[in-house]
Design an enzyme around this catalytic site. Sequence first.
Site, PDB file in Angstrom:
ATOM      1  N   ASP A  58       0.710  -1.233  -0.051  1.00 38.02           N
ATOM      2  CA  ASP A  58       0.119  -0.304   0.477  1.00 38.02           C
ATOM      3  C   ASP A  58       0.752   1.513  -0.150  1.00 38.02           C
ATOM      4  O   ASP A  58       0.098   2.147   0.463  1.00 38.02           O
ATOM      5  CB  ASP A  58      -1.278  -0.347   0.923  1.00 38.02           C
ATOM      6  CG  ASP A  58      -2.178  -0.983   1.095  1.00 38.02           C
ATOM      7  OD1 ASP A  58      -1.908  -1.449   0.183  1.00 38.02           O
ATOM      8  OD2 ASP A  58      -2.679  -1.661   2.489  1.00 38.02           O
ATOM      9  N   ASP A  81      -0.989  -4.027  -3.823  1.00 37.54           N
ATOM     10  CA  ASP A  81      -1.858  -2.977  -3.938  1.00 37.54           C
ATOM     11  C   ASP A  81      -1.119  -2.098  -3.971  1.00 37.54           C
ATOM     12  O   ASP A  81      -1.721  -1.056  -3.073  1.00 37.54           O
ATOM     13  CB  ASP A  81      -3.051  -3.586  -3.003  1.00 37.54           C
ATOM     14  CG  ASP A  81      -2.844  -4.274  -3.078  1.00 37.54           C
ATOM     15  OD1 ASP A  81      -3.113  -5.680  -4.305  1.00 37.54           O
ATOM     16  OD2 ASP A  81      -4.285  -4.989  -1.853  1.00 37.54           O
TER      17      ASP A  81
END
Length: 223
Positions: A58, A81
């Site tokens: 992230d 991600d």
Amino acid sequence: AMKMGTFRTHTLYVQGNDITFQNLTIENNAEQKGQAVALHVEGDRVAFFNCNILGNQDTIYTGREQTRNYFENCYINGTTDYIFGPSTVWFEACQLHCKRDSYITAASTPEYVKYGYIFNNCKITAEARVSKMYLGRPWRQYGMTLFMHCDMGGFIRPEGWHNWGKTENEQCARYYEFENTGEGAATDKRVFWSKQLSKKEAKEYTLENVMGDWNPQACKIVM
């Protein structure tokens, strides 16, 4: 210990509009144990030039719907991600460096927003041990991501995209590619629910169309 989660881990949190960042390194140097956001952007018309944005899971959270962000000539790395959220974001000539087998993007573009993540003229690289990287998975059903004119190494999985374990996402996710190069750009084994754009379709994806009345390139500070 309280789990910090995604939304309290940021190194830099940008809430204001009309901000330009240039020649900076923004890093979350937490070890690989969970979410560790380096850059959390909520503002509209926020631009980044020649920045290094470094993290693991992230790395960049573009956190607000209908806001526009722009990254040019930036180096962005991470594990899982590592570019995620609902905003409309154009990445121009950036390097995305994958540190672990996982997913590059997790767009959560709302259904009513036409443009999510657009990567143009970017280079995707990876650590030597990385061999199974997905281009993206939809954090929300209608996640929109386009890679065009990007160079992708052979560590990109042939299927390209993942449905986040939900077949219903395959009806909605908007995953596009156009004229990418490199070993990882082969299209013959891509998931059936992603789309290779035609030349005519690709013409729509210009900076002007995506950003509307904002020209982010005018924000660049000439040193």
